[in-house]
Scaffold this active site. Structure first.
Site, short mmCIF file in Angstrom:
data_model
loop_
_atom_site.label_atom_id
_atom_site.label_comp_id
_atom_site.label_asym_id
_atom_site.label_seq_id
_atom_site.Cartn_x
_atom_site.Cartn_y
_atom_site.Cartn_z
N GLY A 33 14.26 -18.76 -16.74
CA GLY A 33 14.56 -18.23 -15.42
C GLY A 33 14.82 -19.39 -14.49
N LYS A 34 14.66 -19.13 -13.18
CA LYS A 34 14.97 -20.17 -12.20
C LYS A 34 13.99 -21.35 -12.28
CE LYS A 34 17.27 -19.56 -7.84
NZ LYS A 34 17.23 -18.99 -6.53
N PHE A 35 12.71 -21.04 -12.45
CA PHE A 35 11.69 -22.09 -12.42
C PHE A 35 10.86 -22.14 -13.69
CE2 PHE A 35 12.30 -20.46 -8.08
CZ PHE A 35 12.88 -21.59 -7.52
N ALA A 36 11.29 -21.41 -14.71
CA ALA A 36 10.49 -21.35 -15.92
C ALA A 36 11.36 -21.45 -17.16
CB ALA A 36 9.73 -20.02 -15.96
N VAL A 38 10.82 -20.52 -21.35
CA VAL A 38 9.89 -19.86 -22.27
C VAL A 38 10.24 -20.29 -23.69
CG1 VAL A 38 8.95 -17.63 -23.02
CG2 VAL A 38 9.71 -17.92 -20.65
N ASP A 149 10.05 -6.46 -9.96
CA ASP A 149 11.18 -7.14 -10.63
C ASP A 149 11.46 -6.48 -11.98
OD1 ASP A 149 13.20 -9.01 -10.62
OD2 ASP A 149 11.96 -10.67 -11.31
P1 ADP Z 1 11.22 -15.92 -14.92
O1 ADP Z 1 10.00 -15.64 -14.10
O2 ADP Z 1 11.73 -17.31 -14.73
O3 ADP Z 1 12.28 -14.87 -14.82
P2 ADP Z 1 10.41 -14.69 -17.42
O4 ADP Z 1 8.94 -14.48 -17.57
O5 ADP Z 1 11.20 -13.49 -17.04
O6 ADP Z 1 10.69 -15.90 -16.42
O7 ADP Z 1 10.98 -15.31 -18.76
C1 ADP Z 1 12.34 -15.68 -18.87
C2 ADP Z 1 12.93 -15.10 -20.15
O8 ADP Z 1 12.18 -15.63 -21.28
C3 ADP Z 1 12.80 -13.58 -20.28
O9 ADP Z 1 13.86 -12.91 -19.63
C4 ADP Z 1 12.82 -13.40 -21.80
O10 ADP Z 1 14.14 -13.47 -22.31
C5 ADP Z 1 12.03 -14.64 -22.29
N1 ADP Z 1 10.59 -14.31 -22.45
C6 ADP Z 1 9.67 -14.33 -21.47
N2 ADP Z 1 8.46 -13.94 -21.92
C7 ADP Z 1 8.61 -13.67 -23.23
C8 ADP Z 1 7.73 -13.19 -24.27
N3 ADP Z 1 6.46 -12.93 -24.00
N4 ADP Z 1 8.23 -13.02 -25.51
C9 ADP Z 1 9.54 -13.29 -25.76
N5 ADP Z 1 10.43 -13.72 -24.84
C10 ADP Z 1 9.99 -13.92 -23.58
MG MG Z 2 12.32 -12.86 -15.43
#
Ligand code: ADP
Ligand code: MG
Length: 320
Positions: A33-36, A38, A149
């Site tokens: 995402g913008k600041f993360a 995964v 969200d």
């Molecule tokens: P942000 O807060 O930056 O939007 P997210 O928590 O939505 O971050 O994570 C970004 C992306 O990473 C998600 O849209 C998804 O594709 C992937 N992702 C996040 N959490 C998981 C998870 N628990 N298992 C698998 N993929 C994940």
């Molecule tokens: Mg997200």
């Protein structure tokens, strides 16, 4: 971003020892995402797979640790809710926090929403998945937590083929509802935000229900109901309150499904159906959602539809 409604206490022990001595990164990025970012990882002690969400503490020169603490606290509340990706552990380094989460290997439902019709969801799939989303959301709302969200990028599947179960993720914008305070903010992603968010009107659990309406619409048709060519056009489409139910997009979709969406995409939040009411809608089968055990299979995580989180926000405290 407004700090109204942020939760400041967590129960999870925040580890300051090395993440990499307990987990091995597999090299597979699950999303960002913008600041993360995964990343997929494996716990050394158990061999179990997890998703590690690396969050920067400083964003645009501001210390955002409080927002991350709020996200952790929300995940703790949500731990009692079905269909939410579970929080396993939290690590902190001088620049980052790492949320070790249950890995939802089937990826975002966004992939199926934008897939060709023969690879997309059937109405029968959508009924089962929406029932699971609602079961999770109704629990969050019962705990006075609003997600704010809910969108196809934040709704994951435990497996994609066969189609697994729902895991709701990303509590980065979530807030605790407080009866004494009225919350008004501009946040979220334009395509999915409710009219009251755009109009600086109070946010409530009904704000999430609008997003459930948009999600259901997209899962059934593959189309985003309010998306315009520009952000302004999208906002206009939302605030006009006209929901396009074109015969082409809804060919072969049951009238009950349309009635279900109509109950959610109502401009006045007080007229919108609640999660509890939705679960009793005739479109959904009575009783708890079916829980088929899906076989784990990963999908490519395309980097589509990046968040356009609006930054301007304000909060009004009710004097009562
Ligand atoms: P942000 O807060 O930056 O939007 P997210 O928590 O939505 O971050 O994570 C970004 C992306 O990473 C998600 O849209 C998804 O594709 C992937 N992702 C996040 N959490 C998981 C998870 N628990 N298992 C698998 N993929 C994940
Ligand atoms: Mg997200």
């Amino acid at each position: 971003m407004s700090r109204q409604g942020l939760v400041t206490h967590t129960q999870t022990q925040i580890r300051t020892d090395s993440f990499s001595s307990s987990y091995t990164l597999t090299g597979r990025e699950l999303g960002r995402g913008k600041f993360a970012v995964v990343r997929n990882c494996v716990e050394v002690a158990t061999g179990q797979e997890f998703a590690a969400k690396f969050l920067r503490k400083r964003r645009k020169g501001e210390d955002c640790r409080a927002e991350i603490i709020n996200e952790i606290a929300a995940l703790e509340v949500a731990a009692r809710c079905p269909h939410v990706a579970a929080l396993h552990e939290v690590y902190e380094t001088p620049n980052e926090m790492v949320l070790v989460l249950e890995c939802a290997a089937g990826g975002e439902i966004f992939q199926q929403c934008v897939a060709e019709q023969d690879e997309g969801f059937t109405e029968q799939d959508v009924v089962r998945l929406v029932q699971q989303i609602l079961t999770g959301v109704s629990h969050l709302h019962r705990h006075n937590l609003v997600h704010l969200d809910l969108k196809p990028q934040n709704i994951l599947l435990t497996s994609s083929c066969p189609l697994g179960d729902i895991r709701i993720i990303d509590f980065g914008l979530s807030r605790r509802m407080d009866a004494a305070h009225e919350m008004r903010e501009i946040l979220g992603t334009p395509e999915y935000v409710a009219p009251e968010v755009l109009n600086y009107e109070p946010i409530s659990t009904a704000t999430d229900m609008w997003s459930v309406g948009v999600l259901t619409y997209m899962m059934l048709t593959g189309e985003s109901p309010f998306l315009g060519d520009t952000k302004q056009e999208t906002f206009l489409n939302i605030s006009q309150g006209h929901v396009p139910f074109s015969p082409e997009a809804f060919a072969g979709i049951s009238p009950q499904a349309i009635d279900f969406i109509q109950g959610l995409l109502r401009k006045d939040p007080r007229e919108r159906t609640t999660a509890e009411q939705c679960l009793k809608h005739p479109w959904l089968p009575p009783g708890p959602p079916a829980e088929p055990v899906g076989q784990t299979e990963s999908t490519d995580e395309a980097e589509q539809a990046k968040e356009m989180v609006l930054v301007a926000s304000y909060t009004v405290c009710c004097p009562c």
